[in-house]
Design a protein around this motif. Structure first.
Motif, PDB file in Angstrom:
ATOM      1  N   LYS A 137       0.843  -1.193   0.000  1.00 40.32           N
ATOM      2  CA  LYS A 137       0.000   0.000   0.000  1.00 40.32           C
ATOM      3  C   LYS A 137       0.875   1.238   0.000  1.00 40.32           C
ATOM      4  O   LYS A 137       1.719   1.418   0.868  1.00 40.32           O
ATOM      5  CB  LYS A 137      -0.911   0.001   1.223  1.00 40.32           C
ATOM      6  N   MET A 139       1.026   5.709  -1.051  1.00 36.00           N
ATOM      7  CA  MET A 139       0.271   6.918  -0.724  1.00 36.00           C
ATOM      8  C   MET A 139      -0.977   7.069  -1.583  1.00 36.00           C
ATOM      9  O   MET A 139      -1.996   7.552  -1.116  1.00 36.00           O
ATOM     10  CB  MET A 139       1.157   8.157  -0.892  1.00 36.00           C
ATOM     11  N   LYS A 140      -0.901   6.671  -2.849  1.00 30.68           N
ATOM     12  CA  LYS A 140      -2.037   6.844  -3.750  1.00 30.68           C
ATOM     13  C   LYS A 140      -2.631   5.530  -4.215  1.00 30.68           C
ATOM     14  O   LYS A 140      -3.318   5.464  -5.209  1.00 30.68           O
ATOM     15  CB  LYS A 140      -1.608   7.661  -4.966  1.00 30.68           C
ATOM     16  N   GLY A 141      -2.355   4.443  -3.522  1.00 31.42           N
ATOM     17  CA  GLY A 141      -2.898   3.146  -3.922  1.00 31.42           C
ATOM     18  C   GLY A 141      -1.843   2.075  -3.750  1.00 31.42           C
ATOM     19  O   GLY A 141      -0.852   2.247  -3.048  1.00 31.42           O
ATOM     20  N   ASN A 143       1.258  -0.273  -4.752  1.00 30.59           N
ATOM     21  CA  ASN A 143       2.487  -0.175  -5.531  1.00 30.59           C
ATOM     22  C   ASN A 143       3.105  -1.555  -5.678  1.00 30.59           C
ATOM     23  O   ASN A 143       3.021  -2.378  -4.776  1.00 30.59           O
ATOM     24  CB  ASN A 143       3.501   0.742  -4.828  1.00 30.59           C
TER      25      ASN A 143
END
Length: 150
Positions: A137, A139-141, A143
């Motif tokens: 997880k 910052m924006k989804g 990875n």
């Protein structure tokens, strides 16, 4: 002689309060006149049928389904009840810019796109390479990390 304690703001609040009271009285009289004109008592009963829909007729007691309280499960299932999921996924590099150090990988199973950064690479990758990776997880989804060529 003392100055009047009545201010403009107080007058406005009093006018607003009286207007609200008058509007309420007018609505009440309108409802009363409508009730006398139509001959109804106003609010009708609404029932909920066995599907959860609102209806105007009472539900048939024979269609009632009995549910035991023991059969109702509250909460989220425990982790040991869930099937094991393999953390290693396979995918294909759809875009990778080595000068900027990031790219995207498309998962073969669910066709989702995941961001990958040069810090999460184990091998050098280029576009259209088949890779295996794990998800983390960000910052924006999610990875892709620990990315390795197959």
């Amino acid at each position: 002689m003392a100055k009047s304690q009545q201010t403009f703001n107080k007058l406005e609040k009093e006018k607003k309060r009286l207007k609200k009271r008058e509007d309420k009285r007018k609505k009440m009289e309108a409802r009363k006149a409508e009730r006398e004109e139509n001959g109804t008592d106003g609010i009708q009963f609404a029932y909920v049928d066995f599907n959860g829909n609102l209806v105007d007729t009472p539900p048939d007691p024979e269609e009632k389904i009995k549910v035991k309280a023991d059969n109702i499960v509250l909460g989220v299932p425990k982790k040991e009840d869930l099937p094991e999921v393999d953390p290693i996924r396979k995918g294909k590099v759809s875009f990778y810019d080595s000068s900027k150090g990031f790219g995207f990988i498309i998962d073969i199973e669910d066709q989702e796109k995941y961001f990958c950064h040069v810090s999460g690479l184990l091998d050098e990758i280029t576009e259209n390479d088949k890779v295996q990776f794990e998800l983390e997880k960000g910052m924006k989804g999610l990875n892709a990390i620990r990315v390795k060529k197959i």
